[in-house]
Design a protein around this motif. Structure first.
Motif, PDB file in Angstrom:
ATOM      1  N   ALA A 151      73.282  16.243  67.536  1.00 36.17           N
ATOM      2  CA  ALA A 151      73.553  17.471  66.787  1.00 36.17           C
ATOM      3  C   ALA A 151      72.254  18.224  66.529  1.00 36.17           C
ATOM      4  O   ALA A 151      72.203  19.447  66.660  1.00 36.17           O
ATOM      5  CB  ALA A 151      74.265  17.152  65.481  1.00 36.17           C
ATOM      6  N   ALA A 152      71.201  17.487  66.184  1.00 37.11           N
ATOM      7  CA  ALA A 152      69.911  18.126  65.918  1.00 37.11           C
ATOM      8  C   ALA A 152      69.387  18.799  67.178  1.00 37.11           C
ATOM      9  O   ALA A 152      68.886  19.927  67.134  1.00 37.11           O
ATOM     10  CB  ALA A 152      68.910  17.096  65.409  1.00 37.11           C
ATOM     11  N   ARG A 153      69.530  18.112  68.295  1.00 39.64           N
ATOM     12  CA  ARG A 153      69.047  18.672  69.561  1.00 39.64           C
ATOM     13  C   ARG A 153      69.838  19.922  69.938  1.00 39.64           C
ATOM     14  O   ARG A 153      69.264  20.949  70.313  1.00 39.64           O
ATOM     15  CB  ARG A 153      69.176  17.615  70.670  1.00 39.64           C
ATOM     16  N   ARG A 154      71.146  19.850  69.804  1.00 39.81           N
ATOM     17  CA  ARG A 154      71.978  20.982  70.211  1.00 39.81           C
ATOM     18  C   ARG A 154      71.828  22.165  69.258  1.00 39.81           C
ATOM     19  O   ARG A 154      71.872  23.320  69.683  1.00 39.81           O
ATOM     20  CB  ARG A 154      73.448  20.562  70.294  1.00 39.81           C
TER      21      ARG A 154
ATOM     22  N   SER B 126      75.909  29.032  71.985  1.00 40.55           N
ATOM     23  CA  SER B 126      76.862  29.039  70.883  1.00 40.55           C
ATOM     24  C   SER B 126      78.159  28.332  71.273  1.00 40.55           C
ATOM     25  O   SER B 126      78.694  27.509  70.518  1.00 40.55           O
ATOM     26  CB  SER B 126      77.138  30.493  70.491  1.00 40.55           C
ATOM     27  N   ALA B 127      78.643  28.629  72.468  1.00 36.50           N
ATOM     28  CA  ALA B 127      79.876  27.990  72.950  1.00 36.50           C
ATOM     29  C   ALA B 127      79.668  26.488  73.161  1.00 36.50           C
ATOM     30  O   ALA B 127      80.548  25.687  72.852  1.00 36.50           O
ATOM     31  CB  ALA B 127      80.331  28.650  74.250  1.00 36.50           C
ATOM     32  N   ALA B 128      78.491  26.129  73.655  1.00 38.22           N
ATOM     33  CA  ALA B 128      78.193  24.708  73.877  1.00 38.22           C
ATOM     34  C   ALA B 128      78.170  23.959  72.552  1.00 38.22           C
ATOM     35  O   ALA B 128      78.699  22.850  72.437  1.00 38.22           O
ATOM     36  CB  ALA B 128      76.855  24.564  74.594  1.00 38.22           C
ATOM     37  N   LEU B 129      77.586  24.585  71.555  1.00 38.36           N
ATOM     38  CA  LEU B 129      77.524  23.962  70.232  1.00 38.36           C
ATOM     39  C   LEU B 129      78.924  23.820  69.636  1.00 38.36           C
ATOM     40  O   LEU B 129      79.255  22.805  69.025  1.00 38.36           O
ATOM     41  CB  LEU B 129      76.624  24.800  69.313  1.00 38.36           C
ATOM     42  N   ALA B 130      79.739  24.839  69.854  1.00 37.61           N
ATOM     43  CA  ALA B 130      81.113  24.794  69.338  1.00 37.61           C
ATOM     44  C   ALA B 130      81.909  23.676  69.998  1.00 37.61           C
ATOM     45  O   ALA B 130      82.628  22.933  69.328  1.00 37.61           O
ATOM     46  CB  ALA B 130      81.796  26.135  69.579  1.00 37.61           C
ATOM     47  N   ALA B 131      81.775  23.548  71.304  1.00 36.49           N
ATOM     48  CA  ALA B 131      82.498  22.510  72.028  1.00 36.49           C
ATOM     49  C   ALA B 131      82.038  21.131  71.576  1.00 36.49           C
ATOM     50  O   ALA B 131      82.851  20.216  71.383  1.00 36.49           O
ATOM     51  CB  ALA B 131      82.287  22.679  73.530  1.00 36.49           C
TER      52      ALA B 131
END
Ligand SMILES: *[C@@H]1O[C@H](CO)[C@@H](O)[C@H](O)[C@H]1NC(C)=O
Length: 146
Positions: free
Chosen positions: A54-57, A84-89
């Motif tokens: 999570a920290a990396r993303r 943003s989409a990658a973080l959401a997924a």
């Protein structure tokens, strides 16, 4: 994926047991207790991995957001939307995994607290379709992440 399904089934079983006897803890069959301990161990491993990833993303997203906010090109906007989409997924997937654990039953309060935070506040995390709106301002898409 198979692991998640197994966890979901195990969580269902344990929840049913709890519902039958909400006040006092019934004599738990030792096999079931062993399962629960194993699940709690898996949950701790999951949380450790989650923290790192999570920290990396989040960092990836912040870098992309900063690049766009300080240099408003089409390319940088695309990169920011992608991040943003990658973080959401990622958030959605982790939320699914977190809620598959019977965390209410775990013995370690810190493990319970972290999973509760993920499971409860995770529902407030924005699903992917809303991320485009959010990415137009400076707010992080994960309001619940601290
Ligand atoms: C702005 O971003 C573009 C990529 O979209 C890059 O080629 C350019 O060098 C950047 N400009 C500055 C000043 O950083």
């Amino acid at each position: 994926m198979a692991t998640v399904l197994l966890l979901a089934v195990a969580a269902g079983d344990l929840t049913d047991t709890t519902l039958q006897s909400p006040k006092e803890s019934p004599p738990t069959p030792s096999a079931q207790r062993a399962d629960l301990q194993q699940l709690e161990q898996q949950a701790r491993a999951f949380l450790q991995q989650y923290d790192r990833e999570a920290a990396r993303r989040l960092n990836d997203y912040e870098l992309a957001a900063w690049a766009y906010d300080s240099n408003l090109t089409e390319h940088n906007q695309q990169q920011k939307l992608k991040a943003s989409a990658a973080l959401a997924a990622f958030s959605k997937k982790q939320w699914r995994r977190a809620t598959a654990f019977p965390w209410q039953e775990f013995s370690d309060p810190e493990t319970r607290r972290q999973l509760k935070k993920l499971a409860v506040l995770g529902t407030a995390a924005l699903p992917p379709p809303r991320y485009d709106e959010v990415s137009h301002n400076h707010e992080l898409p994960l309001a619940w992440y601290d």
